[in-house]
Design an enzyme around this catalytic site. Structure first.
Site, PDB file in Angstrom:
ATOM      1  N   LYS A  67       3.127 -15.316   2.618  1.00  0.00           N
ATOM      2  CA  LYS A  67       3.101 -16.073   1.363  1.00  0.00           C
ATOM      3  C   LYS A  67       4.558 -16.370   1.028  1.00  0.00           C
ATOM      4  O   LYS A  67       5.072 -16.029  -0.052  1.00  0.00           O
ATOM      5  CB  LYS A  67       2.387 -15.223   0.287  1.00  0.00           C
ATOM      6  CG  LYS A  67       2.108 -15.942  -1.011  1.00  0.00           C
ATOM      7  CD  LYS A  67       1.018 -16.993  -0.914  1.00  0.00           C
ATOM      8  CE  LYS A  67       0.853 -17.718  -2.236  1.00  0.00           C
ATOM      9  NZ  LYS A  67       0.035 -18.922  -2.143  1.00  0.00           N
ATOM     10  N   TYR A  78       0.820  -1.216   0.000  1.00  0.00           N
ATOM     11  CA  TYR A  78       0.000   0.000   0.000  1.00  0.00           C
ATOM     12  C   TYR A  78       0.854   1.267   0.000  1.00  0.00           C
ATOM     13  O   TYR A  78       0.376   2.339  -0.331  1.00  0.00           O
ATOM     14  CB  TYR A  78      -0.935   0.021   1.218  1.00  0.00           C
ATOM     15  CG  TYR A  78      -2.069  -0.992   1.161  1.00  0.00           C
ATOM     16  CD1 TYR A  78      -2.180  -1.895   0.108  1.00  0.00           C
ATOM     17  CD2 TYR A  78      -3.018  -1.054   2.159  1.00  0.00           C
ATOM     18  CE1 TYR A  78      -3.188  -2.829   0.058  1.00  0.00           C
ATOM     19  CE2 TYR A  78      -4.051  -1.994   2.110  1.00  0.00           C
ATOM     20  CZ  TYR A  78      -4.123  -2.876   1.061  1.00  0.00           C
ATOM     21  OH  TYR A  78      -5.132  -3.802   1.013  1.00  0.00           O
ATOM     22  N   ASP A 112      -3.281 -18.087   1.648  1.00  0.00           N
ATOM     23  CA  ASP A 112      -4.406 -18.782   0.989  1.00  0.00           C
ATOM     24  C   ASP A 112      -5.002 -19.833   1.924  1.00  0.00           C
ATOM     25  O   ASP A 112      -6.222 -19.970   2.036  1.00  0.00           O
ATOM     26  CB  ASP A 112      -3.975 -19.392  -0.354  1.00  0.00           C
ATOM     27  CG  ASP A 112      -2.574 -20.006  -0.328  1.00  0.00           C
ATOM     28  OD1 ASP A 112      -1.875 -19.846   0.687  1.00  0.00           O
ATOM     29  OD2 ASP A 112      -2.183 -20.651  -1.319  1.00  0.00           O
ATOM     30  N   ASP A 168     -11.624  -8.474   6.788  1.00  0.00           N
ATOM     31  CA  ASP A 168     -12.977  -8.358   6.212  1.00  0.00           C
ATOM     32  C   ASP A 168     -13.635  -9.734   6.148  1.00  0.00           C
ATOM     33  O   ASP A 168     -14.815  -9.875   6.443  1.00  0.00           O
ATOM     34  CB  ASP A 168     -12.928  -7.766   4.794  1.00  0.00           C
ATOM     35  CG  ASP A 168     -13.140  -6.259   4.793  1.00  0.00           C
ATOM     36  OD1 ASP A 168     -12.740  -5.620   5.783  1.00  0.00           O
ATOM     37  OD2 ASP A 168     -13.700  -5.725   3.816  1.00  0.00           O
ATOM     38  N   ASP A 209      -5.808  -6.626   5.631  1.00  0.00           N
ATOM     39  CA  ASP A 209      -6.986  -5.908   5.121  1.00  0.00           C
ATOM     40  C   ASP A 209      -8.033  -6.928   4.653  1.00  0.00           C
ATOM     41  O   ASP A 209      -9.207  -6.878   5.018  1.00  0.00           O
ATOM     42  CB  ASP A 209      -6.507  -5.037   3.943  1.00  0.00           C
ATOM     43  CG  ASP A 209      -7.556  -4.035   3.497  1.00  0.00           C
ATOM     44  OD1 ASP A 209      -8.638  -4.001   4.111  1.00  0.00           O
ATOM     45  OD2 ASP A 209      -7.294  -3.297   2.530  1.00  0.00           O
TER      46      ASP A 209
END
Ligand code: NAD
Length: 360
Positions: free
Chosen positions: A190, A140, A222, A250, A246
């Site tokens: 990851k 970001y 994942d 959610d 993020d």
């Protein structure tokens, strides 16, 4: 006197922050705590007024406060703006300007809302997760970033980057938090594909040596996304970077039935910022239907982490529990066919429960 900077933002932001400020005022009134709330502009509201999603005076207001309460920013009106003139940039700059590197997102299932979860009750009843998300680094903020045209093709690129100090300090927040909980940290990365997160795994493993009483597990993002739905109660503290955090938080919000129930605290070296995890929900803005409880619970986190009042933080949570016990629901958490109340009425109900001592 505690100074609170309030940034309602866009969409449902003004409605939910008004409800949450009402709760904070009631706490001040009942506790004798002196609180001075001052409003500022951020996001689309600031763009409209000043042509900048974070005007200098807003940053100054935030920097001079003991804590910041934020609604949400963004909306379709500004979607076509260039990146630097989008509302979300105001929020990102505010987080960066306040050096808020640690975002704490508790995911708890309220037993009264267990039927609102899309998962079976037995899967979510014991869920009590703290997502610790790094907030000022990662893809970001990394540079270079941009878009261009090469050989007639439009291209876009971003940079995922962390240095070891950034990883170490957020890891310590997670391990510290785990000590007050079930002493388990699951670090999500990851590392099988991304060098940045291979370093993440290395540094988190080093930090774990400082916390021999906390169990560390590593999980690929994942798999974590799958495990959150398959068996969410296995998690205690989830430690992860800005982008994975993020997305996973959610996803985790849905375990609780509604994104409108999840608060967050963003902490750093100084003042903290408190905001619901959801966005500005333009689809329901201005209709008095948004759920203000995520913002009300953010006030509870503010009382705990910035205003030194665990007792009143607990009282606010107790008041939320009371209104839910009484069957009061905004539309997002109401079962089909059950009557719901509006944003304002929900805020007032929490205040009434607080004034009755949590309704006890
Ligand atoms: P969103 O979180 O705003 O909304 C997603 C869905 O959840 C919508 O259906 C919305 O109605 C519902 N919802 C959200 N909060 C709710 C609440 N309190 N009560 C009831 N329902 C609620 O996400 P989005 O639609 O992807 O984004 C809308 C805008 O918000 C975009 O401009 C986005 O950039 C921005 N955004 C801002 C933040 C922030 O300010 N921290 C975070 C995420 C998205």
């Amino acid at each position: 006197m505690k100074k609170i900077a309030v940034f309602p933002g866009d969409g449902i932001g003004p409605e939910i922050t008004a409800a949450a400020c009402g709760v904070l005022e009631a706490v001040a009134d009942l506790s004798g705590m002196e609180i001075d709330m001052q409003q500022g502009l951020v996001g689309g509201a600031a763009l409209e007024a000043h042509g900048d999603p974070l005007p200098e005076e807003s940053l100054r207001l935030a920097l001079s406060a003991d804590a910041v309460l934020l609604g949400a920013v963004g909306g379709p009106k500004w979607d076509s703006h260039p990146p630097q003139l989008r509302p979300e940039q105001g929020l990102l700059r505010l987080r960066k300007g306040l050096d808020l590197y640690a975002n704490l997102r508790p995911v708890q299932v309220w037993p009264q809302l267990v039927d609102s979860s899309p998962l079976r009750p037995e899967l979510v009843l014991d869920v009590d997760i703290l997502v610790v998300r790094e907030l000022t680094g990662d893809i970001y903020f990394g540079t270079p970033r941009g878009t261009d045209i090469q050989n007639g093709l439009r291209r876009g690129w971003n940079t995922m980057v962390y240095d070891e100090n950034e990883i170490r300090r957020i890891a310590r927040v997670a391990f510290d938090a785990a000590r007050g909980r079930r002493r388990k940290v699951c670090s999500v990365d990851k590392a099988n594909v991304l060098e940045t997160t291979r370093l993440w795994r290395e540094v988190v493993t080093e930090v774990a040596e400082e916390f021999p009483d906390v169990a560390l597990e590593h999980m690929y993002v994942d798999n974590a996304a799958m495990q959150l739905v398959r068996c969410p109660s296995q998690f205690d503290v989830i430690l992860t970077g800005n982008m994975f955090g993020d997305i996973l938080s959610d996803e985790a919000s849905q375990l609780t039935g509604s994104i409108g129930m999840l608060p967050s605290a963003s902490l750093g070296s100084g003042r903290g910022m408190y905001e619901p995890i959801h966005g500005s929900a333009p689809d329901i803005a201005g209709r008095d239907v948004a759920n203000p409880l995520a913002t009300v619970l953010s006030v509870s986190m503010m009382l705990r982490h910035s205003l030194g009042s665990t007792g009143w933080a607990n009282q606010v949570e107790e008041a939320v529990r009371t209104v839910l016990d009484r069957g009061l629901r905004t539309a997002d958490i109401a079962s089909p066919g059950v009557a719901s109340i509006g944003t304002r009425a929900m805020g007032e109900s929490v205040v009434a429960a607080l004034r009755q001592g949590g309704g006890a």
